[in-house]
Design an enzyme around this catalytic site. Structure first.
Site, PDB file in Angstrom:
ATOM      1  N   TYR A   1       0.848  -1.189   0.000  1.00 45.00           N
ATOM      2  CA  TYR A   1       0.000   0.000   0.000  1.00 45.00           C
ATOM      3  C   TYR A   1       0.885   1.242   0.000  1.00 45.00           C
ATOM      4  O   TYR A   1       1.788   1.371   0.839  1.00 45.00           O
ATOM      5  CB  TYR A   1      -0.885  -0.047   1.247  1.00 45.00           C
ATOM      6  CG  TYR A   1      -2.012   0.974   1.323  1.00 45.00           C
ATOM      7  CD1 TYR A   1      -2.288   1.861   0.297  1.00 45.00           C
ATOM      8  CD2 TYR A   1      -2.811   1.028   2.456  1.00 45.00           C
ATOM      9  CE1 TYR A   1      -3.322   2.767   0.394  1.00 45.00           C
ATOM     10  CE2 TYR A   1      -3.861   1.936   2.565  1.00 45.00           C
ATOM     11  CZ  TYR A   1      -4.106   2.799   1.527  1.00 45.00           C
ATOM     12  OH  TYR A   1      -5.139   3.709   1.626  1.00 45.00           O
ATOM     13  N   CYS A   2       0.662   2.138  -0.953  1.00 41.50           N
ATOM     14  CA  CYS A   2       1.371   3.413  -1.024  1.00 41.50           C
ATOM     15  C   CYS A   2       2.888   3.156  -1.101  1.00 41.50           C
ATOM     16  O   CYS A   2       3.354   2.406  -1.951  1.00 41.50           O
ATOM     17  CB  CYS A   2       0.973   4.286   0.154  1.00 41.50           C
ATOM     18  SG  CYS A   2       1.570   5.998   0.056  1.00 41.50           S
ATOM     19  N   VAL A   3       3.670   3.751  -0.194  1.00 37.92           N
ATOM     20  CA  VAL A   3       5.122   3.543  -0.252  1.00 37.92           C
ATOM     21  C   VAL A   3       5.465   2.085   0.056  1.00 37.92           C
ATOM     22  O   VAL A   3       6.510   1.577  -0.390  1.00 37.92           O
ATOM     23  CB  VAL A   3       5.848   4.503   0.709  1.00 37.92           C
ATOM     24  CG1 VAL A   3       5.520   4.201   2.151  1.00 37.92           C
ATOM     25  CG2 VAL A   3       7.353   4.451   0.506  1.00 37.92           C
TER      26      VAL A   3
ATOM     27  N   GLY B   1       3.870  -0.299  -1.280  1.00 38.39           N
ATOM     28  CA  GLY B   1       3.820  -0.877  -2.620  1.00 38.39           C
ATOM     29  C   GLY B   1       5.077  -0.579  -3.414  1.00 38.39           C
ATOM     30  O   GLY B   1       5.547  -1.417  -4.191  1.00 38.39           O
TER      31      GLY B   1
ATOM     32  N   LEU C   1      -1.487  -1.165  -4.173  1.00 35.86           N
ATOM     33  CA  LEU C   1      -2.609  -0.293  -3.818  1.00 35.86           C
ATOM     34  C   LEU C   1      -2.121   1.155  -3.788  1.00 35.86           C
ATOM     35  O   LEU C   1      -1.266   1.506  -2.986  1.00 35.86           O
ATOM     36  CB  LEU C   1      -3.172  -0.689  -2.450  1.00 35.86           C
ATOM     37  CG  LEU C   1      -3.586  -2.155  -2.286  1.00 35.86           C
ATOM     38  CD1 LEU C   1      -4.041  -2.425  -0.852  1.00 35.86           C
ATOM     39  CD2 LEU C   1      -4.686  -2.525  -3.276  1.00 35.86           C
TER      40      LEU C   1
END
Length: 603
Positions: free
Chosen positions: A339-341, A343, A367
Site C-alpha cells: 500500500y502506497c510507499v 507498494g 494499492l
C-alpha cells in the site's frame, strides 16, 4: 400567530449577549491567549530557540516572489493583469451598491459547489459579507491566474507556486476570522464569548501535545485505543526484529488458500488503516474469504534506526517476513500486497528478486502505488535538491524525521478540509471535534529513519531512478521490466498522493501482465471500501496503454467495492485450499496477541 410572535421575541431575547458574561469571558480569553502564547514562544524541547520564520515559510516567500518578478519584468503585461482585477472589483462594487439599495444584482464570483466555507446563508444574503466572500474569491482566482500564466517559469517552480498559493489563500479566507465570518459572530454573541475561551484552552492543549508546535486536533484523541477500538482483528505476532513485527491473523473459515498472503503497509503511517474496525477492515474481509493473512507492522523508529535504509527495509522487512511465513506455514511462495510507499518497496523487492533469480513472490497487488514519479502530485513540491538538503540536515540532528512533519505535509494537500475547518471549529467555535477512527489513525504519526527517507526522496521523487532502470540496491541494478509476475495495480480517481495518472503510467514499467483498476474516491476511502457499504465503484478497461484519458473513456464501470473483483483475480492464480492455519501453532510460536507492540509506539 400569537404563539409564533412570542417564540420569535423569546428567540430574539436569547440572541442578545449578556454584558456581564461577555465581560467575564473577555477577561478569561485574554488569560488563555497569554498562556497559549507563552507556551508557543518558549524554547522548544531540547533547548531549541524560539520559533521564527522557518524554512517552509521562507520557501513560500521565495517561490511566490519569483512569480511576481516574472510579471514585473514586463510592465505591459503587469498593467494588463492589474486592469483585470480592477475591473472585477469595480463590477463587485457596483453590484454591492445595488444590493445595499435593496435591488438584486448578479454575483461576480461564486464559490465552488463543494466549498463548505461559505455555506452559511448570510454569506449570500448579507451584502457586506457577500462582498467579503466575492472579494476574496476574485483576489485568489486572480492570483491563480498570475501563477498559471507567468512566462518563463519552469514546471517545478510553477507547481510549487500553485501549491503554496493554495496554502496562503486557504489561510487568508474570511471564513477563518471571527470578525469577517457571520456564523462565528452570531455564535460568539449567543455564547457571550465562552466559545473563544474554550477554543483558546484547546489551542494551549494542542501546543502542549505538539511539544511546542501547534498540532491541530482532528478528532477526540481519547476516544480510541489501538487494540481496543482500532486494529482489532484477532491474531498473533509470530516474528519480530528491529524493524518489523509480523502478525498472522486468526482464520474464520475451515479451509484457506494454500498460498499465504503478505501485506506490506506504508511505514509513513501505521498499518491499521487496513483494520480500522470490523465493518471496514480489509484485513478482516480477506480472512473471511479464506486467506492466511500476514501483515507487517513497522517499528516507529528513533535514533537507533538512523542508518536503516531502503535496502534494510527490503531485507529486514519484506524478505524477513517471507522467510518467517515459510517457517510458519511450510510454504515457499507467497502472494503479496503493498500500500502506497509499501507498494513501492514491494515493487523494488520484486525487481531485486527478478534480478537475483528469486521467485518467492508469485503475484503482487499494488494499492495506490507509484513506481514512476514523473506525475507524482503535490508531494513532489517538497522534493527539489534544496529542500531535500534541508530535510536531511534536520534528520541528521536526531537520526529521523519527526512524524509531525509528514502529517503536516499530508494535511497541506487539502488545507481547507484538514487544517482550517478544524481551526475554525476548535479554536473559534470552541467545539471539540467528533470521534472519527480514520482521523485518529491520521494523527497517529510515525517517524522516518534518516537513511531510508533520504533514499526514498532522492531516488523516487527527485531522480525517479526506479522507473528509469537506474536504481541500485545491494549492488544490484533494478529493472522492473524483468518483473514477470502478475500484478493488480489499483489507483483511485481522486488521489492527491499517488495520482491515478501516475499509477497508470507506472503500469507500463513492468515486464509482465498488469491489471490496472481505477477505484472511485481517494487515497484512503477508495481503498478501504467494503462491499457491505456499496459506495463508489471501480473501472476496468484492459491493459494500461496509450493515453490515460483514452483508457478512461472506454473503461467499464462497476458499482460497489473492488474487493470481490480483486479476490477473483487472486484466487484464479492459485485456487488450491488447505485446512485453516492457526497462528502460533506452526514452527513459529506466538510472541503476543495482535496488534503487537510496535504499533503502540508513539512519535
Amino acid at each position: 400567530m400569537a404563539t409564533r410572535d412570542r417564540l420569535d421575541r423569546a428567540e430574539a431575547a436569547t440572541a442578545l449577549p449578556d454584558p456581564e458574561a461577555l465581560s467575564r469571558n473577555a477577561g478569561l480569553l485574554a488569560e488563555e491567549i497569554g498562556r497559549a502564547a507563552a507556551r508557543y514562544f518558549q524554547p522548544a524541547e531540547g533547548g531549541a530557540p524560539p520559533k521564527g520564520m522557518n524554512e517552509e515559510v521562507a520557501e513560500i516567500v521565495r517561490t511566490l516572489a519569483g512569480v511576481a518578478e516574472k510579471w514585473f519584468a514586463d510592465p505591459q503585461k503587469a498593467s494588463e493583469a492589474q486592469g483585470r482585477i480592477a475591473k472585477e472589483f469595480v463590477d463587485l462594487w457596483g453590484a454591492t451598491w445595488l444590493r445595499l439599495q435593496g435591488q438584486s444584482a448578479p454575483a461576480i464570483a461564486e464559490p465552488e459547489p463543494k466549498d463548505a466555507r461559505f455555506s452559511h446563508a448570510e454569506w449570500s444574503t448579507n451584502p457586506v459579507f457577500d462582498f467579503l466572500k466575492q472579494g476574496y474569491l476574485i483576489t485568489t482566482r486572480w492570483a491563480e491566474y498570475l501563477v498559471d500564466n507567468a512566462e518563463g517559469l519552469d514546471d517545478h517552480t510553477r507547481h510549487k507556486a500553485q501549491f503554496y498559493l493554495r496554502q496562503v489563500s486557504g489561510a487568508l479566507s474570511p471564513s477563518n476570522f471571527l470578525m469577517t465570518n457571520p456564523e462565528l459572530i452570531r455564535h460568539t454573541l449567543s455564547e457571550n464569548g465562552a466559545n473563544l475561551v474554550r477554543g483558546m484552552r484547546m489551542l494551549q492543549e494542542d501546543i502542549e501535545a505538539g511539544k511546542g508546535e501547534l498540532r491541530v486536533r482532528q478528532t477526540d484523541p481519547t476516544a480510541f485505543e489501538v487494540g481496543r477500538d482500532v486494529a482489532v482483528s484477532p491474531g498473533e505476532v509470530v516474528f519480530r526484529n528491529d524493524l518489523i513485527e509480523l502478525i498472522q491473523y486468526a482464520p474464520t473459515t475451515e479451509t484457506v488458500l494454500k498460498r499465504p498472503f503478505l501485506i506490506v503497509p506504508p511505514w509513513i503511517n501505521k498499518f491499521y488503516i487496513l483494520d480500522l474496525n470490523p465493518s471496514k477492515s480489509l484485513i478482516g474481509w480477506m480472512v473471511s474469504q479464506g486467506l492466511t493473512v500476514f501483515c507487517i507492522s513497522w517499528v516507529n523508529p528513533d535514533m537507533r534506526h538512523a542508518d536503516k535504509d531502503f535496502e534494510s527495509y527490503m531485507r529486514e522487512g519484506v524478505e524477513a517476513a517471507i522467510d518467517a511465513i515459510g517457517a510458519a506455514t511450510g510454504e515457499r511462495e507467497v502472494s503479496a500486497a503493498g500500500y502506497c510507499v509499501g507498494g513501492t518497496l514491494l515493487a523494488v523487492t520484486l525487481a531485486y528478486q527478478a534480478a537475483t533469480g528469486n521467485t518467492r513472490i508469485r503475484s503482487a497487488t499494488l494499492l495506490t502505488t507509484q513506481v514512476d514519479f514523473t506525475h507524482a502530485g503535490d508531494l513532489k513540491v517538497f522534493a527539489d535538491e534544496e529542500q531535500i538538503k534541508g530535510i536531511e540536515a534536520r534528520m541528521s540532528e536526531k537520526g529521523y524525521l519527526d512524524g509531525s512533519r509528514m502529517a503536516g505535509a499530508f494535511n497541506m494537500l487539502r488545507p481547507n478540509d484538514l487544517i482550517w475547518s478544524y481551526v475554525v471549529n476548535n479554536y473559534l467555535k470552541g467545539k471539540a471535534p467528533s470521534a472519527f477512527d480514520l482521523l485518529y489513525w491520521n494523527a497517529d504519526a510515525t517517524r522516518m529513519p534518516a537513511a531510508n527517507h533520504s533514499f526514498y526522496l532522492r531516488n523516487c521523487y527527485l531522480d525517479n531512478t526506479l522507473a528509469q532502470g537506474r536504481m541500485v540496491l545491494g549492488n544490484v541494478r533494478l529493472d522492473l521490466k524483468k518483473v514477470k509476475v502478475p500484478i493488480f495495480n489499483l489507483a483511485t480517481r481522486e488521489d492527491h498522493i499517488a495520482p491515478a495518472l501516475s499509477v497508470f503510467e507506472g503500469s507500463s514499467k513492468f515486464g509482465g501482465k498488469v491489471d490496472y483498476v481505477l477505484a472511485g474516491s481517494g487515497h484512503i476511502a477508495g481503498v478501504v471500501n467494503p462491499p457491505a457499504k456499496a459506495k463508489y465503484g471501480f473501472w476496468t478497461g484492459g491493459p494500461a496503454k496509450g493515453r490515460f484519458a483514452d483508457w478512461i473513456a472506454v473503461a467499464t464501470e462497476t458499482k460497489g467495492s473492488w474487493w470481490p473483483y480483486w479476490f477473483q483475480w487472486l484466487e484464479a492464480q492459485a485456487p488450491e485450499r488447505v485446512p485453516a492455519r492457526i497462528p502460533g501453532e506452526g514452527a513459529l510460536t506466538s510472541l503476543g496477541p495482535a496488534p503487537g507492540t510496535y504499533v503502540r509506539m508513539k512519535a
